[in-house]
Design a protein around this motif. Structure first.
Motif, PDB file in Angstrom:
ATOM      1  N   ALA A   1       0.828  -1.202   0.000  1.00 38.85           N
ATOM      2  CA  ALA A   1       0.000   0.000   0.000  1.00 38.85           C
ATOM      3  C   ALA A   1       0.866   1.257   0.000  1.00 38.85           C
ATOM      4  N   ALA A   2       1.962   1.244   0.742  1.00 41.09           N
ATOM      5  CA  ALA A   2       2.854   2.403   0.795  1.00 41.09           C
ATOM      6  C   ALA A   2       3.471   2.683  -0.569  1.00 41.09           C
ATOM      7  N   TRP A   3       3.889   1.622  -1.252  1.00 43.45           N
ATOM      8  CA  TRP A   3       4.456   1.782  -2.595  1.00 43.45           C
ATOM      9  C   TRP A   3       3.407   2.336  -3.566  1.00 43.45           C
ATOM     10  N   LEU A   4       2.207   1.804  -3.504  1.00 37.60           N
ATOM     11  CA  LEU A   4       1.145   2.253  -4.407  1.00 37.60           C
ATOM     12  C   LEU A   4       0.733   3.689  -4.117  1.00 37.60           C
ATOM     13  N   ALA A   5       0.785   4.111  -2.845  1.00 37.46           N
ATOM     14  CA  ALA A   5       0.437   5.488  -2.499  1.00 37.46           C
ATOM     15  C   ALA A   5       1.398   6.463  -3.174  1.00 37.46           C
ATOM     16  N   PHE A   6       2.664   6.115  -3.189  1.00 31.99           N
ATOM     17  CA  PHE A   6       3.657   6.947  -3.878  1.00 31.99           C
ATOM     18  C   PHE A   6       3.323   7.039  -5.373  1.00 31.99           C
TER      19      PHE A   6
END
Length: 282
Positions: free
Chosen positions: A258-263
């Motif tokens: 999720a953190a990667w996709l948020a970026f």
């Protein structure tokens, strides 16, 4: 380009892709290799094809959203093979579920490829943003079980085939493998463990990516050289990602993804806004 995309002929699209190949210098190759190696790790770790990494990288290198999506799908072919072998050796693939999903995905990938050739560049960029937001919410709110068991019956078989059509359609449009759609469905709806869902999803990506790539190639929108560079490099590191997946908890894996996709979502939204303004000014 505004509203509906003016359809270009396959020969014109292929000529555009070939010009992009000619512009691929040493720096571009280095970027593709780096993207492929990172993509392989994330593919094995999260059970995805890697389109969430490949598509933005190809757009950054100068390809259109349409060409990037088509090329990403080609790169997913070798990536998925490498990842699924590692999961299969660990007994984390449900072959019958994969067969039912694959039947739907092959049909859906043709629909997605057709839509990819007809939707405008701006529309494609916003569809991509919406997809990223959907996956982020799904990853944050749902944690798959590590000890789940996938049980099949008649209605679950029908569900899997229908899910395959939906996944294949979105995969064809976005240039993704579809793991971000199949994994939560396999775990949340059918009770599969996170590792089983990832391994099964990777297996399904193979026939879907081949089917979509063939259709995209006929339409002249695949940058095959870039796809092969990324895919072959990803195939080298996918087993490492699979090993990492078994070492971290399902919750940790979901939050990292999720953190990667948020970026990516923030960056993609900015790009879509610029494309929208340019389209309106044209």
């Amino acid at each position: 380009m505004g509203g509906r995309n003016e359809a270009a002929s396959p020969s014109a699209e292929r000529a555009s892709a070939e010009r992009a190949v000619e512009r691929l210098d040493a720096r571009g190759v280095a970027v593709l290799v780096a993207v492929g190696l990172a993509c392989g790790i994330l593919s094995g770790l999260f059970g995805i094809g890697g389109g969430t990494i490949i598509v933005p990288a190809l757009v950054w290198l100068g390809l259109s959203q349409r060409h990037a999506a088509a090329t990403s799908l080609a790169a997913i072919v070798p990536t998925s093979v490498s990842g699924v072998v590692s999961y299969a050796l660990g007994g984390n693939v449900n072959w019958l579920a994969a067969l039912l999903l694959a039947a739907g995905v092959v049909v859906g990938s043709q629909i997605g490829s057709m839509l990819l050739g007809r939707l405008s560049e701006v529309t494609l960029r916003w569809v991509w943003v919406v997809f990223l937001v959907f996956v982020i919410v799904q990853q944050v709110t749902f944690t798959p079980p590590r000890d789940g068991v996938l049980v099949l019956h008649v209605w679950s078989g029908v569900f899997l085939a229908a899910l395959g059509v939906l996944t294949g359609s979105l995969a064809g449009i976005l240039g993704i493998g579809g793991g971000a759609i199949m994994m939560p469905a396999l775990s949340f709806v059918l009770g599969a463990s996170d590792l089983m869902a990832r391994g099964t999803s990777l297996l399904v990506m193979f026939p879907g990516a081949i089917s979509g790539t063939v259709a995209n190639w006929r339409r002249g929108i695949v940058h095959l050289k870039s796809g092969l560079i990324v895919g072959c490099c990803a195939a080298l590191t996918a087993p490492l990602g699979t090993t990492m997946a078994g070492m971290i908890s399902p919750r940790a894996g979901s939050l990292l993804f999720a953190a990667w996709l948020a970026f990516l979502a923030v960056r993609s939204t900015m790009t879509a806004l610029r494309a929208t303004r340019a389209s309106r000014a044209a």
